[in-house]
Write a protein that holds these residues in place. Sequence first.
Motif, mmCIF file in Angstrom:
data_model
loop_
_atom_site.group_PDB
_atom_site.id
_atom_site.type_symbol
_atom_site.label_atom_id
_atom_site.label_comp_id
_atom_site.label_asym_id
_atom_site.label_seq_id
_atom_site.Cartn_x
_atom_site.Cartn_y
_atom_site.Cartn_z
ATOM 1 N N ARG A 122 0.964 -1.137 -0.020
ATOM 2 C CA ARG A 122 -0.108 0.020 -0.185
ATOM 3 C C ARG A 122 0.757 1.114 -0.035
ATOM 4 O O ARG A 122 0.582 2.221 -0.556
ATOM 5 C CB ARG A 122 -0.823 0.217 1.306
ATOM 6 N N ARG A 125 1.893 1.973 -3.482
ATOM 7 C CA ARG A 125 0.783 2.645 -4.209
ATOM 8 C C ARG A 125 0.697 3.960 -3.879
ATOM 9 O O ARG A 125 0.365 4.858 -4.954
ATOM 10 C CB ARG A 125 -0.460 1.769 -4.157
ATOM 11 N N ARG A 126 0.791 4.479 -2.639
ATOM 12 C CA ARG A 126 0.855 5.832 -2.029
ATOM 13 C C ARG A 126 1.663 6.479 -2.874
ATOM 14 O O ARG A 126 1.960 7.722 -3.417
ATOM 15 C CB ARG A 126 0.719 5.861 -0.696
ATOM 16 N N ASN A 141 -2.432 -2.856 -7.985
ATOM 17 C CA ASN A 141 -3.629 -3.103 -7.434
ATOM 18 C C ASN A 141 -3.947 -4.366 -7.415
ATOM 19 O O ASN A 141 -4.318 -5.073 -6.544
ATOM 20 C CB ASN A 141 -4.761 -2.425 -8.139
ATOM 21 N N GLU A 144 -1.598 -5.977 -4.600
ATOM 22 C CA GLU A 144 -2.226 -5.807 -3.527
ATOM 23 C C GLU A 144 -3.427 -6.583 -3.352
ATOM 24 O O GLU A 144 -3.558 -7.234 -2.144
ATOM 25 C CB GLU A 144 -2.791 -4.193 -3.518
ATOM 26 N N CYS A 148 -3.719 -9.114 -0.231
ATOM 27 C CA CYS A 148 -4.549 -8.974 1.083
ATOM 28 C C CYS A 148 -5.222 -10.645 0.891
ATOM 29 O O CYS A 148 -5.732 -10.732 2.282
ATOM 30 C CB CYS A 148 -5.683 -8.061 0.482
ATOM 31 N N ASP A 156 -11.013 -6.324 1.119
ATOM 32 C CA ASP A 156 -9.945 -5.568 0.799
ATOM 33 C C ASP A 156 -9.328 -6.083 -0.626
ATOM 34 O O ASP A 156 -9.029 -5.421 -1.618
ATOM 35 C CB ASP A 156 -8.762 -5.187 1.813
ATOM 36 N N ALA A 160 -9.362 -4.171 -4.047
ATOM 37 C CA ALA A 160 -8.190 -4.015 -5.091
ATOM 38 C C ALA A 160 -8.413 -4.686 -6.544
ATOM 39 O O ALA A 160 -7.890 -3.989 -7.597
ATOM 40 C CB ALA A 160 -6.969 -4.602 -4.239
#
Length: 274
Positions: A122, A125-126, A141, A144, A148, A156, A160
């Motif tokens: 994450r 991705r940020r 995504n 992720e 998850c 989640d 994603a």
Amino acid sequence: MIGLPAPNDGRGEFVVAIAAAGAASLVDQMGSHLAALQEVLTFAVLPDARRPVAVALAGAATLAAWQALDVGAADRAWRHYELAKTAARDADEIAYLAHAMAEQSYVLVEAGRHDLAVSLMREARRTAGSRISSRLSAWLNAAEAELCALAGLSDDSRRALDRAVADLPPDSDDRDPGMVSIFLNRSHFDRWRGNTLALLGDDEAVGDLYGVLETMDPTFVRARSGVLCHLARAHLVREEADEARSCLLAARRLAGRTGSVRHRRRVERLMPTV
């Protein structure tokens, strides 16, 4: 990445190179290549000279890290990812930085730290924000979603996957023109989605994964082994032990061909359950 993917994986394949040189020797060769690039970067003074070398080092270090992880050298993989991130920052290449961070999450998966792996993914991705291509965003995504699922975060994971579908370009191109190490089209994504659904215990995964096996490139030996592992998991959810065992035996044979310690470990973790 030189013919690498794909985890499970949208990373491509390096099976031909491994078959020719042997997995361990290829990892050693990449170490020498990284050292040479670092030497060039050390003596590159001006930004215009440093940046292309740093970009090359970031890409090569990420590839070397994935190869090291595949043969079970997790410590070496972690160090290579750290080198890749440093080089990406030197080159001011957000895409390469986010990609290296995301792949580094899989080292944490191998250590059993699924929660921390999700957090690092994450953060990747940020870090990328809106400054990356839609194909790389879809890749992040999808990755992720997989992590998850491994961490037991079903909702989640599905969110994603939805983001990945929305970001995936409609064209049939395999590679991102701005970053050739990203190898993802609709066919590859369907494989990844099926793998993730299998991890979630979704009954739909069985049909998806058999469809993937029928259509995927037969030269993608390593990726095929991963699909078979996830298909075995999906069969186990349906209490179909014979089918699961058949998939695992096929996955074991393919993992032996590629020298993938990572895939062999996956098989051995599942084999006692059948």
